[in-house]
Write a protein that holds these residues in place. Sequence first.
Motif, short mmCIF file in Angstrom:
data_model
loop_
_atom_site.label_atom_id
_atom_site.label_comp_id
_atom_site.label_asym_id
_atom_site.label_seq_id
_atom_site.Cartn_x
_atom_site.Cartn_y
_atom_site.Cartn_z
N ARG A 259 0.85 -1.18 0.00
CA ARG A 259 0.00 0.00 0.00
C ARG A 259 0.89 1.23 0.00
O ARG A 259 1.86 1.31 0.76
N THR A 260 0.57 2.18 -0.83
CA THR A 260 1.41 3.36 -0.97
C THR A 260 0.61 4.64 -0.71
O THR A 260 -0.61 4.60 -0.52
N ASP A 261 1.31 5.74 -0.75
CA ASP A 261 0.71 7.07 -0.57
C ASP A 261 -0.01 7.21 0.77
O ASP A 261 -1.10 7.78 0.86
N LEU A 262 0.59 6.68 1.82
CA LEU A 262 0.02 6.82 3.15
C LEU A 262 1.14 6.96 4.17
O LEU A 262 2.31 6.74 3.88
N ARG A 263 0.77 7.32 5.37
CA ARG A 263 1.76 7.51 6.43
C ARG A 263 1.25 6.89 7.73
O ARG A 263 0.05 6.92 8.03
N VAL A 264 2.19 6.33 8.49
CA VAL A 264 1.87 5.75 9.80
C VAL A 264 2.01 6.85 10.85
O VAL A 264 3.04 7.52 10.94
N ALA A 265 0.96 7.02 11.65
CA ALA A 265 0.97 8.06 12.69
C ALA A 265 1.60 7.54 13.97
O ALA A 265 2.35 8.26 14.65
N GLU A 266 1.29 6.28 14.33
CA GLU A 266 1.84 5.74 15.57
C GLU A 266 1.75 4.22 15.58
O GLU A 266 1.02 3.61 14.81
N LEU A 267 2.54 3.64 16.47
CA LEU A 267 2.52 2.21 16.71
C LEU A 267 1.55 1.93 17.84
O LEU A 267 1.49 2.68 18.82
N ILE A 268 0.80 0.85 17.73
CA ILE A 268 -0.18 0.52 18.76
C ILE A 268 0.47 -0.42 19.76
O ILE A 268 0.92 -1.52 19.40
N GLY A 269 0.54 -0.03 21.00
CA GLY A 269 1.18 -0.78 22.08
C GLY A 269 0.23 -0.88 23.25
O GLY A 269 -0.96 -1.13 23.06
N PRO A 270 0.71 -0.64 24.50
CA PRO A 270 2.08 -0.23 24.83
C PRO A 270 3.02 -1.38 25.12
O PRO A 270 4.22 -1.19 25.21
N GLY A 271 2.47 -2.60 25.34
CA GLY A 271 3.34 -3.74 25.63
C GLY A 271 3.92 -4.30 24.36
O GLY A 271 4.86 -3.76 23.79
N TRP A 272 3.34 -5.40 23.89
CA TRP A 272 3.74 -5.96 22.60
C TRP A 272 2.93 -5.27 21.51
O TRP A 272 1.75 -5.03 21.67
N VAL A 273 3.57 -4.94 20.40
CA VAL A 273 2.89 -4.23 19.34
C VAL A 273 1.71 -5.06 18.83
O VAL A 273 1.80 -6.28 18.68
N SER A 274 0.59 -4.40 18.59
CA SER A 274 -0.58 -5.08 18.03
C SER A 274 -0.99 -4.52 16.68
O SER A 274 -1.95 -4.98 16.07
N GLY A 275 -0.25 -3.51 16.21
CA GLY A 275 -0.56 -2.95 14.90
C GLY A 275 -0.04 -1.53 14.77
O GLY A 275 0.71 -1.04 15.60
N VAL A 276 -0.51 -0.88 13.70
CA VAL A 276 -0.13 0.52 13.47
C VAL A 276 -1.40 1.32 13.19
O VAL A 276 -2.41 0.79 12.75
N ARG A 277 -1.31 2.60 13.47
CA ARG A 277 -2.43 3.51 13.18
C ARG A 277 -1.97 4.52 12.14
O ARG A 277 -0.93 5.18 12.29
N LEU A 278 -2.72 4.63 11.05
CA LEU A 278 -2.37 5.55 9.98
C LEU A 278 -2.85 6.97 10.32
O LEU A 278 -3.66 7.16 11.24
N THR A 279 -2.35 7.93 9.57
CA THR A 279 -2.78 9.31 9.79
C THR A 279 -4.27 9.49 9.48
O THR A 279 -4.89 10.45 9.95
N THR A 280 -4.85 8.56 8.72
CA THR A 280 -6.28 8.62 8.41
C THR A 280 -7.13 8.08 9.55
O THR A 280 -8.36 8.18 9.51
N GLY A 281 -6.47 7.47 10.55
CA GLY A 281 -7.20 6.85 11.65
C GLY A 281 -7.36 5.35 11.49
O GLY A 281 -7.71 4.65 12.45
N GLU A 282 -7.11 4.83 10.30
CA GLU A 282 -7.22 3.39 10.07
C GLU A 282 -6.18 2.64 10.89
O GLU A 282 -5.03 3.07 11.01
N GLU A 283 -6.59 1.49 11.46
CA GLU A 283 -5.68 0.64 12.20
C GLU A 283 -5.47 -0.68 11.46
O GLU A 283 -6.43 -1.26 10.94
#
Length: 393
Positions: free
Chosen positions: A198-222
């Motif tokens: 997937r292109t033309d997007l940006r990751v806003a943050e990593l979903i934690g706080p313990g073990w990573v469970s995913g990423v959250r995009l700047t659009t709000g999508e997880e």
Amino acid sequence: MHSVTIVGAGVVGHASAAALRAHGYTGALTIVGGERHRPYDRPPLGRGFLTGETTIGELALEAPSEDLGAEWQLGVPAVALDAAAHRVTLANGRTLESDAVVIATGSAARRFDPMPRGVHTLRTVEDALALREELLPGARMIVVGSGIVGLEVASTARDLGLQVTVLGSTTDALCTTFGGIVADAVYRLHSRRGITVRTDLRVAELIGPGWVSGVRLTTGEEIGADVVLLDIGSVPLAGWLGEAGLDLRGGVVCDEAGATAVPGIVAVGDCAAWFDPATGLHRRIPHWSDTRDRPGIAMAALLGVDPAAALAPARVTSEQGGAQVQFAGRLRGGEDVTVEAGSPSTGDLVAVYRRGSVPVAVLGIDQPQLVADWQARLEPAPVEPVRGASALG
């Protein structure tokens, strides 16, 4: 000159030491490295080393018969430099004084803050070993960034049976360096292997706080994940030079031969912001081949020896989606790109980059002979040291 200290025991530090000896330097030589390993090749870390097919011994850069006559200080990083006195201070409190200092500390991967467990970068053997433990069949992996390293790891992980998603941006190195035509062709290689790109997007943050469970995009999508690799660029390892009095804007600022504004202090590799006389700007150049080629020029200048050389076209070879991608040349940006053979859709293209009518670079996918033919037509870049250059990019 009777003594030289090289700070950095990776590919650049090793190449600098070898270049000093090749240019006839016979004095004392000390090589400092924060890692405990002798110099090793880093590109295979994302390929055979992750699968266990390549061992740490096979990554070694030193030939079995090679003897640089150096004192190695490994596992103890440098923490400060007194540039005027040519004095390097190590983390264990030891100081090293010499007639010249070569700064070859390289760069570090950019990271998110915070970094939950299960989130990785890939720069060292230890990084690769930690990542290898989590590449389990059936696991969901996200690669943030579509650089060469991240895409190689994506291919490796897919071969190991993981579900892999690559999240790219138009600001990633693949697009900004080689252009959209090439980037699209490479993405197709991975898509055909079952990797979601997937292109033309940006990751806003990593979903934690313990073990990573995913990423959250700047659009709000997880997007869910069990393991995440960050390939979002690098920063020069120059923080230890904060009190050295050197210009550190964008890296260790130096002229086109690697000399800083302080006599006897030179910088090489991708911690160095070299002056480019063609553009009048300073920039870091992370090409692997440049880390091997430029030290010869820098060490000749340090010793007062005429290098009598020009930089050959930079070279990059990468395994991407089951295909071999080869690049040769030097890009400044703004070149015209034409597809000379194959096509992006078939994954076997040859793209030629020109400034005006002059071919300055070539990139091929599974086209080794055509790449070699075009490479022979590329002109080497002349190196004419200009002391005290001050323009910055």
